[in-house]
Design an enzyme around this catalytic site. Structure first.
Site, PDB file in Angstrom:
ATOM      1  N   ARG A 121       0.683  -1.035  -0.043  1.00  0.00           N
ATOM      2  CA  ARG A 121      -0.123  -0.016   0.034  1.00  0.00           C
ATOM      3  C   ARG A 121       0.792   1.533  -0.008  1.00  0.00           C
ATOM      4  O   ARG A 121       0.179   2.219   0.236  1.00  0.00           O
ATOM      5  CB  ARG A 121      -1.119   0.025   1.015  1.00  0.00           C
ATOM      6  CG  ARG A 121      -1.986  -1.076   1.284  1.00  0.00           C
ATOM      7  CD  ARG A 121      -3.095  -0.990   1.880  1.00  0.00           C
ATOM      8  NE  ARG A 121      -4.005  -1.995   1.958  1.00  0.00           N
ATOM      9  CZ  ARG A 121      -3.878  -3.006   2.735  1.00  0.00           C
ATOM     10  NH1 ARG A 121      -3.176  -3.119   4.070  1.00  0.00           N
ATOM     11  NH2 ARG A 121      -4.867  -4.036   2.634  1.00  0.00           N
ATOM     12  N   LYS A 143       3.145  11.572 -10.538  1.00  0.00           N
ATOM     13  CA  LYS A 143       2.095  10.742 -11.333  1.00  0.00           C
ATOM     14  C   LYS A 143       2.861   9.490 -11.976  1.00  0.00           C
ATOM     15  O   LYS A 143       3.867   9.385 -12.209  1.00  0.00           O
ATOM     16  CB  LYS A 143       1.699  11.390 -12.669  1.00  0.00           C
ATOM     17  CG  LYS A 143       0.870  12.343 -12.495  1.00  0.00           C
ATOM     18  CD  LYS A 143       0.200  12.882 -13.961  1.00  0.00           C
ATOM     19  CE  LYS A 143      -0.852  14.196 -13.609  1.00  0.00           C
ATOM     20  NZ  LYS A 143      -0.965  14.494 -15.151  1.00  0.00           N
ATOM     21  N   GLU A 185       8.849  18.410 -24.462  1.00  0.00           N
ATOM     22  CA  GLU A 185       8.282  18.685 -23.247  1.00  0.00           C
ATOM     23  C   GLU A 185       8.679  20.194 -22.614  1.00  0.00           C
ATOM     24  O   GLU A 185       8.060  20.664 -21.741  1.00  0.00           O
ATOM     25  CB  GLU A 185       8.418  17.495 -22.079  1.00  0.00           C
ATOM     26  CG  GLU A 185       7.642  16.300 -22.704  1.00  0.00           C
ATOM     27  CD  GLU A 185       6.133  16.197 -22.170  1.00  0.00           C
ATOM     28  OE1 GLU A 185       5.572  17.466 -21.959  1.00  0.00           O
ATOM     29  OE2 GLU A 185       5.919  14.943 -22.186  1.00  0.00           O
ATOM     30  N   LYS A 227       7.318  23.329 -12.715  1.00  0.00           N
ATOM     31  CA  LYS A 227       6.358  22.238 -12.704  1.00  0.00           C
ATOM     32  C   LYS A 227       6.053  21.873 -11.011  1.00  0.00           C
ATOM     33  O   LYS A 227       5.065  21.891 -10.763  1.00  0.00           O
ATOM     34  CB  LYS A 227       6.993  20.822 -13.082  1.00  0.00           C
ATOM     35  CG  LYS A 227       6.014  19.612 -12.823  1.00  0.00           C
ATOM     36  CD  LYS A 227       6.173  18.507 -13.603  1.00  0.00           C
ATOM     37  CE  LYS A 227       5.141  17.464 -13.264  1.00  0.00           C
ATOM     38  NZ  LYS A 227       5.114  16.097 -14.242  1.00  0.00           N
ATOM     39  N   GLU A 237      -4.222  17.229  -9.754  1.00  0.00           N
ATOM     40  CA  GLU A 237      -4.975  17.533 -11.082  1.00  0.00           C
ATOM     41  C   GLU A 237      -6.183  17.950 -10.937  1.00  0.00           C
ATOM     42  O   GLU A 237      -7.179  17.209 -11.855  1.00  0.00           O
ATOM     43  CB  GLU A 237      -4.618  16.562 -12.295  1.00  0.00           C
ATOM     44  CG  GLU A 237      -4.614  17.103 -13.566  1.00  0.00           C
ATOM     45  CD  GLU A 237      -4.140  16.232 -14.684  1.00  0.00           C
ATOM     46  OE1 GLU A 237      -2.830  16.269 -14.813  1.00  0.00           O
ATOM     47  OE2 GLU A 237      -4.847  15.508 -15.226  1.00  0.00           O
ATOM     48  N   ARG A 241      -3.349  21.969 -12.662  1.00  0.00           N
ATOM     49  CA  ARG A 241      -1.966  21.003 -13.240  1.00  0.00           C
ATOM     50  C   ARG A 241      -2.385  20.353 -14.645  1.00  0.00           C
ATOM     51  O   ARG A 241      -1.613  19.858 -15.391  1.00  0.00           O
ATOM     52  CB  ARG A 241      -2.070  19.962 -12.325  1.00  0.00           C
ATOM     53  CG  ARG A 241      -0.895  18.739 -12.705  1.00  0.00           C
ATOM     54  CD  ARG A 241      -0.468  17.810 -11.579  1.00  0.00           C
ATOM     55  NE  ARG A 241       0.652  17.114 -11.953  1.00  0.00           N
ATOM     56  CZ  ARG A 241       1.157  16.132 -11.108  1.00  0.00           C
ATOM     57  NH1 ARG A 241       0.969  16.078  -9.914  1.00  0.00           N
ATOM     58  NH2 ARG A 241       2.201  15.220 -11.486  1.00  0.00           N
ATOM     59  N   ASN A 245      -1.181  19.173 -19.654  1.00  0.00           N
ATOM     60  CA  ASN A 245      -1.262  18.408 -20.444  1.00  0.00           C
ATOM     61  C   ASN A 245      -1.514  18.935 -21.906  1.00  0.00           C
ATOM     62  O   ASN A 245      -2.128  18.423 -22.732  1.00  0.00           O
ATOM     63  CB  ASN A 245      -2.766  17.411 -20.110  1.00  0.00           C
ATOM     64  CG  ASN A 245      -2.331  16.307 -19.081  1.00  0.00           C
ATOM     65  OD1 ASN A 245      -1.304  15.675 -19.020  1.00  0.00           O
ATOM     66  ND2 ASN A 245      -3.053  16.636 -18.089  1.00  0.00           N
ATOM     67  N   HIS A 248      -1.502  16.710 -24.865  1.00  0.00           N
ATOM     68  CA  HIS A 248      -1.117  15.421 -24.454  1.00  0.00           C
ATOM     69  C   HIS A 248      -2.493  14.597 -25.033  1.00  0.00           C
ATOM     70  O   HIS A 248      -2.350  13.301 -25.192  1.00  0.00           O
ATOM     71  CB  HIS A 248      -1.023  15.328 -23.297  1.00  0.00           C
ATOM     72  CG  HIS A 248       0.459  15.460 -22.867  1.00  0.00           C
ATOM     73  ND1 HIS A 248       0.933  16.615 -23.063  1.00  0.00           N
ATOM     74  CD2 HIS A 248       1.333  14.847 -22.038  1.00  0.00           C
ATOM     75  CE1 HIS A 248       2.091  16.646 -22.691  1.00  0.00           C
ATOM     76  NE2 HIS A 248       2.354  15.492 -21.984  1.00  0.00           N
ATOM     77  N   HIS A 252      -1.384  11.576 -26.731  1.00  0.00           N
ATOM     78  CA  HIS A 252      -1.715   9.885 -26.153  1.00  0.00           C
ATOM     79  C   HIS A 252      -2.661   9.435 -27.174  1.00  0.00           C
ATOM     80  O   HIS A 252      -2.193   7.990 -27.331  1.00  0.00           O
ATOM     81  CB  HIS A 252      -2.588  10.169 -25.016  1.00  0.00           C
ATOM     82  CG  HIS A 252      -1.805  10.689 -23.883  1.00  0.00           C
ATOM     83  ND1 HIS A 252      -2.066  10.980 -22.513  1.00  0.00           N
ATOM     84  CD2 HIS A 252      -0.383  10.814 -23.526  1.00  0.00           C
ATOM     85  CE1 HIS A 252      -1.003  11.183 -21.621  1.00  0.00           C
ATOM     86  NE2 HIS A 252       0.076  11.194 -22.559  1.00  0.00           N
ATOM     87  N   HIS A 265       6.965   9.473 -26.970  1.00  0.00           N
ATOM     88  CA  HIS A 265       5.865  10.222 -26.411  1.00  0.00           C
ATOM     89  C   HIS A 265       6.451  11.723 -26.477  1.00  0.00           C
ATOM     90  O   HIS A 265       5.175  12.454 -26.883  1.00  0.00           O
ATOM     91  CB  HIS A 265       5.973   9.806 -24.758  1.00  0.00           C
ATOM     92  CG  HIS A 265       5.241  10.875 -24.185  1.00  0.00           C
ATOM     93  ND1 HIS A 265       3.835  10.804 -23.751  1.00  0.00           N
ATOM     94  CD2 HIS A 265       5.604  11.966 -23.332  1.00  0.00           C
ATOM     95  CE1 HIS A 265       3.199  11.883 -23.000  1.00  0.00           C
ATOM     96  NE2 HIS A 265       4.335  12.284 -22.514  1.00  0.00           N
TER      97      HIS A 265
END
Ligand code: NAD
Ligand code: GLY
Length: 359
Positions: A121, A143, A185, A227, A237, A241, A245, A248, A252, A265
């Site tokens: 956990r 993330k 990026e 960032k 997010e 945040r 993206n 993205h 994606h 990517h």
């Protein structure tokens, strides 16, 4: 040892350091201090391990150390590989005070971080990024995820690292195509929130491509600072945040449609930012001249700016609908407002999107 830059991600009472500098993987005592417990598992990949795994192994010689060396590439960011990391933790007998060390690019970082979020956990993890993309983006902010065939990063968790240590000397061995993917990026930060940084990138594009150490270090530090600020204000997010993206949702969808074996990517993000800019210009929400400057800079940096041939616009749109920002089936996009500005929009009709997705 050249100059070391030290930043911090502050999340209320929780905080962690980002250290940036040449030669940091050679600082054995500092690396060992990042592993307070008895067990550590290093997750890396087969391109990175021959160069940099020995540094980490010698730094952690006093620990019970396991190692997972993954085959490289986005196609390995899977639940199956995640299962292998879990099995390695079990074989190591890793207890709750274990530390997982991600040594590599964003694929290793995302997967190892997700393993750290899940083992018992949640255990401690440390990011040792070795790609430009990982140094400026994926190693910071917590993330973590793996991909599914249906979509990127669909299975994951927010789980912050205990530290990020970016040894910029590792970029010396990074293939040129991967360096360029990381620069996409970098450009993203200028495009979405810092017009002065965008202009700085225009001025230093050649130096970045030539890997001039001082210029790379400056770019990495500025991206991390940007960032860190956003993550501090919106860790999970809920709002701001999402701006990270930019491009993205398009990118994606392209990566997923290509089965994670086509564009890298960062390359897909470059194409996605150009599509977002074109969409915004068509909707009258961003100046066409700014969209032109964005495409020009990305091209100078050797990045693609058009959707690869053979991808069906309707299929791309269907992929975009599975994006994590969507709410109750409504697509949310990051709309560009021109250099240094972006905003979240949920009012973009398919009739505006589809033309942008056509080659
Ligand atoms: P990557 O991890 O696949 O690394 C790129 C390639 O470079 C690989 O082949 C790797 O083996 C090789 N490599 C890495 N370091 C090297 C070095 N120093 N010398 C030689 N070869 C080296 O890809 P990436 O671009 O680093 O990361 C992309 C991933 O990051 C994607 O899965 C993306 O979704 C994820 N990402 C996550 C976040 C986040 O916030 N978690 C943000 C951006 C991207
Ligand atoms: N790369 C996007 C984010 O970290 O939120």
């Amino acid at each position: 040892m050249s100059d070391i830059r030290e930043l911090e991600v502050a999340l209320g009472a929780r905080r962690y350091p980002i250290r940036i500098g040449r030669g940091l993987l050679g600082e054995g005592a500092a690396l060992a201090a990042l592993v307070p417990g008895r067990h550590a598992l290093v997750v890396t990949d087969a391109n990175v391990a021959p160069h940099y795994l020995p540094h980490v192994q010698s730094a952690l010689a006093g620990k019970q150390l396991g190692t997972v060396v993954l085959p490289p590439g986005e196609q390995e960011k899977t639940l199956a590989r995640f299962g292998e990391v879990m099995a390695a933790l079990a074989a190591l007998g890793a207890s709750r005070d274990a530390t997982i060390i991600a040594l590599g690019g964003g694929v290793v970082g995302d997967l190892a971080g997700f393993a750290a979020a899940c083992w018992m956990r949640g255990v401690r993890f440390v990011q040792l990024p070795t790609t430009l993309l990982a140094m400026v983006d994926s190693s910071v902010g917590g993330k973590t995820a793996v991909d599914l065939p249906q979509g990127k990063n669909l299975v994951g968790a927010f789980h912050q690292p205990a530290a990020v240590v970016a040894d910029t000397a590792t970029l010396d061995t990074l293939p040129a195509r991967e360096l360029r993917a990381g620069l996409a990026e970098v450009v993203k930060y200028g495009a979405l929130g810092d017009a002065a940084f965008f202009a700085w990138l225009e001025e230093h594009a050649d130096a970045l491509l030539a890997r001039e150490p001082a210029v790379l270090a400056e770019a990495i530090a500025r991206c991390c600072a940007h960032k860190a600020g956003i993550v501090a204000r919106d860790e999970t997010e809920r709002g701001e945040r999402m701006l990270l993206n930019l491009g993205h949702t398009f990118g994606h969808a392209i990566e997923t449609e290509q089965g994670y074996g086509g564009l890298l990517h960062g390359e897909a993000v470059a194409v996605g930012m150009v599509l977002a800019a074109r969409l915004s210009a068509q909707l009258g929400r961003a100046p066409a001249a700014d969209a032109g400057r964005l495409a020009t800079l990305l091209t100078r940096l050797g990045l693609p700016t058009a959707i690869p041939p053979g991808l069906d616009p309707d299929a791309l749109l269907a992929r975009m609908r599975l994006d994590k920002k969507a709410v109750s089936g409504t697509l949310r996009l990051i709309v560009w407002r021109g250099l240094g500005q972006a905003e979240i929009a949920n009012d973009i009709p398919d009739t505006a999107l589809l033309p942008v997705l056509r080659p």
